[in-house]
Design a protein around this motif. Structure first.
Motif: not given
Length: 107
Positions: A5-11, A16-23
């Motif tokens: 689950d950690v690997v799936k989350s970090l992947a 960049p776009s997904r990180l921006r969406v999450f933030r």
């Protein structure tokens, strides 16, 4: 939290776009955001945003709820905290350690 689950989350966050969406969803808090609001805020096309939301949902980092005709997306704070806990579980081999404050006023 399991390693898989950690690997799936970090992947999921390693884009960049997904990180921006999450933030953006973290900042929005429990109220969450509609895809339209995110698309406008992040200047991301709706189809592209949809793809990224699907990936983050699949990783368990965000949730989706229907509110009438609208979809509301929210950060999965429990999952986020579990991920952070997993990453820091054995920090400094059990010894007290201080991480330098990088300007965080809430840390």
């Amino acid at each position: 939290m399991e390693e898989h689950d950690v690997v799936k989350s970090l992947a999921a966050l390693a884009q960049p776009s997904r990180l921006r969406v999450f933030r953006s969803l973290v900042v929005a808090g429990p109220e969450g955001l509609t895809p339209g609001a995110m698309s406008e805020e992040l200047d991301v096309a709706a189809t592209t945003l949809s793809f990224h939301l699907k990936e983050l949902t699949h990783a368990g980092l965000i949730s989706q709820e229907r509110d009438g005709r609208h979809l509301i997306y929210r950060a999965a704070f429990g999952r986020m905290n579990a991920l952070l806990g997993y990453l820091t579980a054995h920090c400094c081999e059990g010894q007290p350690c201080e991480v330098e404050d990088a300007g965080c006023t809430n840390c």
